[in-house]
Design a protein around this motif. Structure first.
Motif, PDB file in Angstrom:
ATOM      1  N   UNK A  73      -0.607   8.733 -10.805  1.00 13.52           N
ATOM      2  CA  UNK A  73       0.834   8.635 -10.585  1.00 13.52           C
ATOM      3  C   UNK A  73       1.398   7.234 -10.814  1.00 13.52           C
ATOM      4  N   UNK A  74       0.564   6.198 -10.833  1.00 19.37           N
ATOM      5  CA  UNK A  74       1.066   4.831 -10.894  1.00 19.37           C
ATOM      6  C   UNK A  74       0.100   3.969 -11.705  1.00 19.37           C
ATOM      7  N   UNK A  75       0.594   2.790 -12.095  1.00 16.32           N
ATOM      8  CA  UNK A  75      -0.316   1.866 -12.779  1.00 16.32           C
ATOM      9  C   UNK A  75      -1.232   1.218 -11.734  1.00 16.32           C
ATOM     10  N   UNK A  76      -2.307   0.556 -12.155  1.00 13.76           N
ATOM     11  CA  UNK A  76      -3.296   0.041 -11.188  1.00 13.76           C
ATOM     12  C   UNK A  76      -2.729  -0.920 -10.142  1.00 13.76           C
ATOM     13  N   UNK A  77      -1.787  -1.780 -10.535  1.00 13.57           N
ATOM     14  CA  UNK A  77      -1.225  -2.716  -9.550  1.00 13.57           C
ATOM     15  C   UNK A  77      -0.419  -1.987  -8.486  1.00 13.57           C
ATOM     16  N   UNK A  78       0.394  -1.037  -8.914  1.00 14.05           N
ATOM     17  CA  UNK A  78       1.180  -0.259  -7.944  1.00 14.05           C
ATOM     18  C   UNK A  78       0.264   0.526  -7.027  1.00 14.05           C
ATOM     19  N   UNK A  79      -0.780   1.120  -7.598  1.00 12.86           N
ATOM     20  CA  UNK A  79      -1.723   1.885  -6.787  1.00 12.86           C
ATOM     21  C   UNK A  79      -2.405   0.986  -5.760  1.00 12.86           C
ATOM     22  N   UNK A  80      -2.776  -0.224  -6.164  1.00 17.87           N
ATOM     23  CA  UNK A  80      -3.423  -1.154  -5.230  1.00 17.87           C
ATOM     24  C   UNK A  80      -2.488  -1.542  -4.099  1.00 17.87           C
ATOM     25  N   UNK A  81      -1.235  -1.793  -4.421  1.00 15.99           N
ATOM     26  CA  UNK A  81      -0.252  -2.157  -3.391  1.00 15.99           C
ATOM     27  C   UNK A  81      -0.055  -0.998  -2.417  1.00 15.99           C
ATOM     28  N   UNK A  82       0.056   0.211  -2.944  1.00 17.98           N
ATOM     29  CA  UNK A  82       0.241   1.391  -2.080  1.00 17.98           C
ATOM     30  C   UNK A  82      -0.978   1.597  -1.191  1.00 17.98           C
ATOM     31  N   UNK A  83      -2.187   1.433  -1.756  1.00 20.80           N
ATOM     32  CA  UNK A  83      -3.406   1.583  -0.951  1.00 20.80           C
ATOM     33  C   UNK A  83      -3.467   0.541   0.157  1.00 20.80           C
ATOM     34  N   UNK A  84      -3.179  -0.697  -0.177  1.00 15.52           N
ATOM     35  CA  UNK A  84      -3.201  -1.750   0.850  1.00 15.52           C
ATOM     36  C   UNK A  84      -2.140  -1.509   1.917  1.00 15.52           C
ATOM     37  N   UNK A  85      -0.953  -1.091   1.499  1.00 14.93           N
ATOM     38  CA  UNK A  85       0.104  -0.793   2.475  1.00 14.93           C
ATOM     39  C   UNK A  85      -0.300   0.380   3.363  1.00 14.93           C
ATOM     40  N   UNK A  86      -0.904   1.397   2.774  1.00 19.70           N
ATOM     41  CA  UNK A  86      -1.369   2.548   3.565  1.00 19.70           C
ATOM     42  C   UNK A  86      -2.427   2.124   4.566  1.00 19.70           C
ATOM     43  N   UNK A  87      -3.352   1.298   4.103  1.00 16.54           N
ATOM     44  CA  UNK A  87      -4.411   0.813   4.995  1.00 16.54           C
ATOM     45  C   UNK A  87      -3.817   0.002   6.140  1.00 16.54           C
ATOM     46  N   UNK A  88      -2.842  -0.856   5.841  1.00 19.57           N
ATOM     47  CA  UNK A  88      -2.198  -1.654   6.879  1.00 19.57           C
ATOM     48  C   UNK A  88      -1.446  -0.762   7.859  1.00 19.57           C
ATOM     49  N   UNK A  89      -0.718   0.235   7.348  1.00 21.82           N
ATOM     50  CA  UNK A  89       0.030   1.145   8.224  1.00 21.82           C
ATOM     51  C   UNK A  89      -0.923   1.894   9.149  1.00 21.82           C
ATOM     52  N   UNK A  90      -2.058   2.309   8.607  1.00 19.52           N
ATOM     53  CA  UNK A  90      -3.021   3.051   9.426  1.00 19.52           C
ATOM     54  C   UNK A  90      -3.563   2.169  10.539  1.00 19.52           C
ATOM     55  N   UNK A  91      -3.921   0.929  10.219  1.00 16.49           N
ATOM     56  CA  UNK A  91      -4.535   0.070  11.226  1.00 16.49           C
ATOM     57  C   UNK A  91      -3.527  -0.612  12.150  1.00 16.49           C
ATOM     58  N   UNK A  92      -2.346  -0.931  11.644  1.00 18.46           N
ATOM     59  CA  UNK A  92      -1.385  -1.671  12.454  1.00 18.46           C
ATOM     60  C   UNK A  92      -0.156  -0.854  12.829  1.00 18.46           C
ATOM     61  N   UNK A  93      -0.032   0.346  12.300  1.00 21.65           N
ATOM     62  CA  UNK A  93       1.166   1.139  12.528  1.00 21.65           C
ATOM     63  C   UNK A  93       1.333   1.627  13.952  1.00 21.65           C
ATOM     64  N   UNK A  94       0.247   1.895  14.620  1.00 25.51           N
ATOM     65  CA  UNK A  94       0.295   2.381  15.992  1.00 25.51           C
ATOM     66  C   UNK A  94      -0.967   1.901  16.695  1.00 25.51           C
ATOM     67  N   UNK A  95      -0.885   1.504  17.959  1.00 25.94           N
ATOM     68  CA  UNK A  95      -2.069   0.963  18.650  1.00 25.94           C
ATOM     69  C   UNK A  95      -3.238   1.945  18.728  1.00 25.94           C
TER      70      UNK A  95
END
Length: 194
Positions: A73-95
């Motif tokens: 669905x996206x180029x590699x840079x966009x995919x990397x940003x989305x993956x990192x953002x998802x990982x951050x949301x999972x770990x920091x989104x809720x205690x």
């Protein structure tokens, strides 16, 4: 919540009965038996602490499936940003989110299963692919969703957005989309009738 205790209780019941059908049926009165069966197997294979790390490899399988989906669905840079953002949301989104990775909750396997189903189904929507290949992908995704229901009941609801996409393509004039929709829904209907 009490979910980890319930899953571990049923996993121990299944193990102590020698994986008997009666214990699995007793488990099915409370929760679908896939996750307690997985826990029972991991406890037998890797010991008592496996219940507290088994979700971590499942989490990384989900990240891998999400990466496979994003690659389409996206180029590699966009995919990397989305993956990192998802990982951050999972770990920091809720205690409590990190706890879901290290305690026996079914949410991790649910998301891993859903991302893998989406990655499996995404190529089927490509109108360039031959119709038979698209139908095989749809039927395979349907079977994958049925297997996922053994772990988490809500996984089957992915059929709705997949069906809407097929419907949209069919209404827009792609006659092969109707076969794809039938290939997606038919295995589920047959399973429901069985």
């Amino acid at each position: 919540g009490q979910d980890p205790r319930i899953y571990l209780y049923f996993a121990e019941e299944i193990r102590s009965s020698g994986y008997s059908a009666a214990a699995i049926a007793q488990c099915a009165h409370w929760v679908v038996p896939g996750y307690p069966l997985l826990l029972a197997f991991t406890l037998d294979t890797w010991g008592v602490f496996a219940a507290y790390w088994i979700n971590l490899p499942l989490f990384f399988l989900g990240v891998w499936a999400l990466a496979a989906l994003l690659r389409r669905m996206a180029d590699p840079r966009e995919a990397a940003v989305i993956l990192l953002a998802s990982f951050w949301i999972i770990l920091a989104g809720h205690p409590l989110n990190p706890h879901y990775l290290f305690l026996p909750f079914r949410g991790v396997i649910e998301w891993a299963w859903m991302f893998s189903a989406m990655a499996l189904m995404m190529p089927a929507f490509d109108p360039v692919l031959p119709g038979g290949s698209r139908c095989r992908r749809a039927a395979l995704t349907s079977l994958w969703l049925m297997a996922g229901v053994l772990f988490r009941e809500t996984i089957v609801f992915l059929v709705v957005p997949f069906g809407w996409i097929w419907l949209w393509q069919g209404v827009r004039g792609d006659r092969r989309a109707w076969k794809g929709l039938a290939s997606l829904v038919a295995p589920l209907l047959l399973a429901a009738l069985a």
